[in-house]
Design an enzyme around this catalytic site. Structure first.
Site, PDB file in Angstrom:
ATOM      1  N   LYS A  60       0.799  -1.229   0.000  1.00  0.00           N
ATOM      2  CA  LYS A  60       0.000   0.000   0.000  1.00  0.00           C
ATOM      3  C   LYS A  60       0.832   1.281   0.000  1.00  0.00           C
ATOM      4  O   LYS A  60       0.368   2.326  -0.487  1.00  0.00           O
ATOM      5  CB  LYS A  60      -0.935   0.002   1.207  1.00  0.00           C
ATOM      6  CG  LYS A  60      -2.098  -0.981   1.106  1.00  0.00           C
ATOM      7  CD  LYS A  60      -3.131  -0.529   0.087  1.00  0.00           C
ATOM      8  CE  LYS A  60      -4.395  -1.364   0.178  1.00  0.00           C
ATOM      9  NZ  LYS A  60      -5.456  -0.864  -0.728  1.00  0.00           N
ATOM     10  N   SER A 310       0.557 -10.080  -0.889  1.00  0.00           N
ATOM     11  CA  SER A 310       0.305  -8.640  -0.847  1.00  0.00           C
ATOM     12  C   SER A 310       0.574  -7.998   0.503  1.00  0.00           C
ATOM     13  O   SER A 310       0.805  -6.786   0.576  1.00  0.00           O
ATOM     14  CB  SER A 310      -1.137  -8.354  -1.277  1.00  0.00           C
ATOM     15  OG  SER A 310      -2.056  -9.045  -0.445  1.00  0.00           O
TER      16      SER A 310
END
Length: 411
Positions: A60, A310
């Protein structure tokens, strides 16, 4: 995928390349790790793209920094506001700290305490609001309208998509012969960004999105050729539990992504367990989605495969529960009821037999009070740790061979 809603994607390869230049020296070029266990399963090379080792513990920061770095001086002076259950919150908080911008982050009241603490640790003001991420987003938007702060959407903005897409450029350099890229997806920012990078340089490579089946808004959205909102969601993968794709990310994914597949929570738990045991990598459930899809259908994807991990931000209590779930889903926990004669030493003999069979006792319950029990007998409820389904069968065979009545295992 050839969705009827597919158009020219909002973000292309040039946007991703520009984001990469902006991010040089800011983010980590995360490693790819080979996995022999997954490679044997898939019949060809499998690589793990370790964004769980990225700054803030997930991808992110790439999109957050790209977005904030492009704000005007006036926008920076007014500050930024975001809403997130964890990973986006930390990415925005760190990016804002690096750029000298004040950040306010709204998080659900039930957000994991380590994620709340980490977000505050990066310097953001954290406001806990509502029970869902949708409640937090509404509060963040209201804050932006009230104060003039810039709202930083977790996925539905071209700068966010371009920043996340830099993961794809790294994959192409690190695994030049890659044939398939598997990407866990919620709102579609990471998936759409990686697809832009891969399509721009290697259009022959398949890009596949993976959703949690309990929060899978993409399949009905693709079928309807526009974003569709889910009525309910339930999954352990909170990082990809997004009830509706964004307008921008829908156009991006529909135009560029080959396929969306789904995996259930059992598959996510098994994948997390395999990554921890075999690859020595700690990931959150959402971060294990790509590996879960590969484990569920290893023949479906052309190798070499790159599975994107992720994120790795997981609450220790959640980790404990997910690992237990994964052990059960993998057949590593065996629950049985064994009937014994109610005499001194009988339980000790049973547990000794279990030990000789190579199983470990996790829990044992002793019950004498049941109308179904013959007088003088007792039921023993056992939870055992085994090496897998085959070993579980061996344990049951040993118990039955010793004359015990065993329930909870097929005859």
């Amino acid at each position: 995928m050839n969705s009827p809603g597919a158009t020219v994607p909002p973000v292309g390869i040039d946007g991703v390349r520009a984001a990469r230049e902006l991010l040089r020296g800011v983010v980590t070029e995360t490693p790819v790790a080979s996995s022999r266990a997954l490679s044997d399963l898939a019949g060809g090379p499998v690589w793990l793209k370790c964004e769980n080792l990225q700054r803030t513990g997930s991808f992110k920061i790439r999109g957050a920094y790209t977005r904030l770095a492009r704000l005007s001086p006036e926008q920076r002076a007014r500050g930024v506001v975001a809403a997130s259950a964890g990973n986006h919150a930390q990415g925005v908080a760190l990016a804002a700290a690096m750029l000298g911008i004040h950040a306010t982050v709204y998080m659900p009241e039930g957000a994991a305490l380590p994620k709340v603490g980490a977000t505050r640790g990066y310097g953001a003001t954290v406001e806990l609001h509502g029970s869902t991420i949708d409640d937090s987003i509404a509060a963040a938007i209201a804050f932006a309208e009230r104060t003039g702060a810039e709202f930083v959407h977790p996925f539905d903005h071209p700068d966010i998509v371009a920043g996340q897409g830099t993961v794809g450029l790294e994959i192409l350099e690190q695994v030049p012969d890659v044939a398939t890229v598997l990407v866990g997806t919620g709102g579609g920012g990471l998936l759409g960004g990686i697809a832009a990078a891969v399509r721009g340089e290697r259009p022959d490579v398949r890009v596949v999105g993976v959703q949690a089946s309990g929060a899978a808004a993409w399949p009905p959205s693709i079928a309807a050729a526009s974003p569709v909102a889910l009525e309910t969601m339930r999954t352990i993968a909170d990082g990809i539990a997004v009830g509706r794709p964004g307008e921008l990310t829908f156009a991006q994914v529909a135009a560029l992504v080959d396929e969306i597949v789904t995996v259930d929570d059992n598959a996510l738990s098994r994948a997390l367990l395999v990554l921890l045991e075999r690859a020595k990598l700690l990931v959150e459930p959402a971060g294990a989605a790509a590996v879960a899809a590969l484990m569920e259908e290893p023949d479906r994807f052309a190798t070499p495969v790159v599975a994107v991990l992720s994120g790795g931000n997981i609450d220790p209590l959640v980790l404990w529960h997910v690992l237990q779930h994964g052990m059960a889903a993998a057949g590593r926990y065996l629950t049985l009821r064994v009937r014994l004669s109610d005499r001194p030493g009988a339980l000790a003999e049973l547990l000794a037999l279990v030990g000789r069979a190579g199983a470990n006792v996790v829990d044992v319950a002793h019950s004498r009070f049941s109308g179904a029990l013959p007088l003088g007998d007792v039921d023993i409820d056992l939870v055992l740790e085994t090496r897998g389904p085959g070993h579980s069968g061996e344990v049951v065979t040993a118990l039955r061979s010793a004359g015990h009545l065993v329930e909870g295992w097929p005859d």
